[in-house]
Motif scaffolding. Sequence first.
Motif, PDB file in Angstrom:
ATOM      1  N   ARG A 171      69.281  56.835 -57.389  1.00 58.15           N
ATOM      2  CA  ARG A 171      70.288  56.736 -56.346  1.00 58.15           C
ATOM      3  C   ARG A 171      71.658  56.470 -56.985  1.00 58.15           C
ATOM      4  NH1 ARG A 171      69.123  55.603 -50.948  1.00 58.15           N
ATOM      5  NH2 ARG A 171      71.041  54.377 -50.926  1.00 58.15           N
ATOM      6  N   TYR A 225      60.227  67.678 -55.955  1.00 54.72           N
ATOM      7  CA  TYR A 225      60.934  67.536 -54.684  1.00 54.72           C
ATOM      8  C   TYR A 225      60.480  66.307 -53.897  1.00 54.72           C
ATOM      9  CZ  TYR A 225      62.698  68.247 -50.011  1.00 54.72           C
ATOM     10  OH  TYR A 225      63.301  68.038 -48.806  1.00 54.72           O
ATOM     11  N   SER A 228      61.629  63.169 -55.376  1.00 59.18           N
ATOM     12  CA  SER A 228      63.050  62.879 -55.162  1.00 59.18           C
ATOM     13  C   SER A 228      63.273  62.182 -53.824  1.00 59.18           C
ATOM     14  CB  SER A 228      63.865  64.177 -55.229  1.00 59.18           C
ATOM     15  OG  SER A 228      63.668  64.989 -54.080  1.00 59.18           O
ATOM     16  N   GLU A 232      65.109  58.696 -53.293  1.00 57.78           N
ATOM     17  CA  GLU A 232      66.185  58.561 -52.307  1.00 57.78           C
ATOM     18  C   GLU A 232      65.948  57.373 -51.379  1.00 57.78           C
ATOM     19  OE1 GLU A 232      67.890  61.447 -48.840  1.00 57.78           O
ATOM     20  OE2 GLU A 232      67.600  62.326 -50.833  1.00 57.78           O
ATOM     21  N   ASN A 246      69.317  68.705 -56.135  1.00 59.46           N
ATOM     22  CA  ASN A 246      70.753  68.702 -55.874  1.00 59.46           C
ATOM     23  C   ASN A 246      71.296  67.273 -55.939  1.00 59.46           C
ATOM     24  OD1 ASN A 246      73.361  69.393 -55.060  1.00 59.46           O
ATOM     25  ND2 ASN A 246      72.844  69.145 -52.896  1.00 59.46           N
ATOM     26  N   THR A 247      72.264  67.053 -56.815  1.00 59.69           N
ATOM     27  CA  THR A 247      72.900  65.734 -56.933  1.00 59.69           C
ATOM     28  C   THR A 247      74.398  65.824 -56.665  1.00 59.69           C
ATOM     29  OG1 THR A 247      73.170  66.054 -59.330  1.00 59.69           O
ATOM     30  CG2 THR A 247      71.178  64.914 -58.588  1.00 59.69           C
ATOM     31  N   SER A 250      77.324  65.371 -50.960  1.00 56.83           N
ATOM     32  CA  SER A 250      76.877  64.241 -50.161  1.00 56.83           C
ATOM     33  C   SER A 250      75.501  63.712 -50.555  1.00 56.83           C
ATOM     34  CB  SER A 250      76.857  64.620 -48.679  1.00 56.83           C
ATOM     35  OG  SER A 250      75.956  65.706 -48.467  1.00 56.83           O
ATOM     36  N   SER A 251      74.909  64.283 -51.596  1.00 54.02           N
ATOM     37  CA  SER A 251      73.600  63.804 -52.037  1.00 54.02           C
ATOM     38  C   SER A 251      73.671  62.332 -52.428  1.00 54.02           C
ATOM     39  CB  SER A 251      73.113  64.628 -53.227  1.00 54.02           C
ATOM     40  OG  SER A 251      71.947  64.045 -53.797  1.00 54.02           O
ATOM     41  N   GLN A 252      72.618  61.588 -52.109  1.00 46.99           N
ATOM     42  CA  GLN A 252      72.555  60.178 -52.479  1.00 46.99           C
ATOM     43  C   GLN A 252      72.079  59.987 -53.914  1.00 46.99           C
ATOM     44  OE1 GLN A 252      70.760  57.484 -49.531  1.00 46.99           O
ATOM     45  NE2 GLN A 252      70.587  59.250 -48.152  1.00 46.99           N
TER      46      GLN A 252
END
Length: 294
Positions: A171, A225, A228, A232, A246-247, A250-252
């Motif tokens: 995170r 996946y 992840s 998260e 995807n990082t 708006s990804s956490q």
Amino acid sequence: MELRVLRYFLAVAQEESISGAAEYLHLTQPTLSRQLMDLEAELGKKLFIRGSRKVSLTEDGILLRKRAGEIVELVEKTESEFWGTDEAVAGDVYIGGGESEAMRLIARAARDLHRGFPNVRYHLFSGNANDVCERLDRGCLDFGILLEPGDLKRYDYIKLPVTDVWGVLMRKDSPLAALERIHPEDLRDKPLLLSRQSICKDSLSSWFGQEYSSLHTVATYNLIYNASLMVEEGLGYALALDHLVNTTGSSQLCFRPLEPRADVALYVVWKKFQIFSKAAARFLSVLQENAARK
């Protein structure tokens, strides 16, 4: 056992209903029921548990579903290879691999080949190294993508001009996110999510050294996946390869590479003495040309 009856069996296993499978297969229900009873008699095993609303598989039925699926898949692959033996390059190419940025090279080769030969179709199988090698050995795949240190002696292969990079998925608000790189001591006593693949374990155990046996593992994963999502939600830190989640924006989540670096070479492999269909042979040629230009 007839191939036709195996397809009937698979349809019932999928629909969980004889009536539903009969409708799908355009058969009468009594005809399908008789074929299934004949199959059970031939094998000497009960394959279905017939309930009031649905049918389910016995242990023997579960085994037959696996084997029947393999048989039907191999027959369909063989048929497609013969359908594509005319002058035009057409047919199916079967490719298996784990999650990796290397799939971009596969995708580009498929795109380039498609421009000249639009009747070539691609079938992708995602799984770990053991799954991919098993399907290669059975002839269900033309090509597999393996990470080093895979068992390359069993196959012919080309090394791809890319590497994957090991790191930690976490995170953005986690304490380790402030670091540019992650060292082994940074992960001591941290809750970790680790890949179940033996190849990955070999790579990571050499990086961690003696500390690997005392890691605080809270979960293991096959493909990244779902892992992840657990990261998260704050379960822990996932040891993973870069570019798979995807990082951005708006990804956490964020990704930090390991230090010392832990890079992984990638290979496209196929069975020794493999006789390729025209479609598979042309795909390999395009992939080799693209790799040589990198």
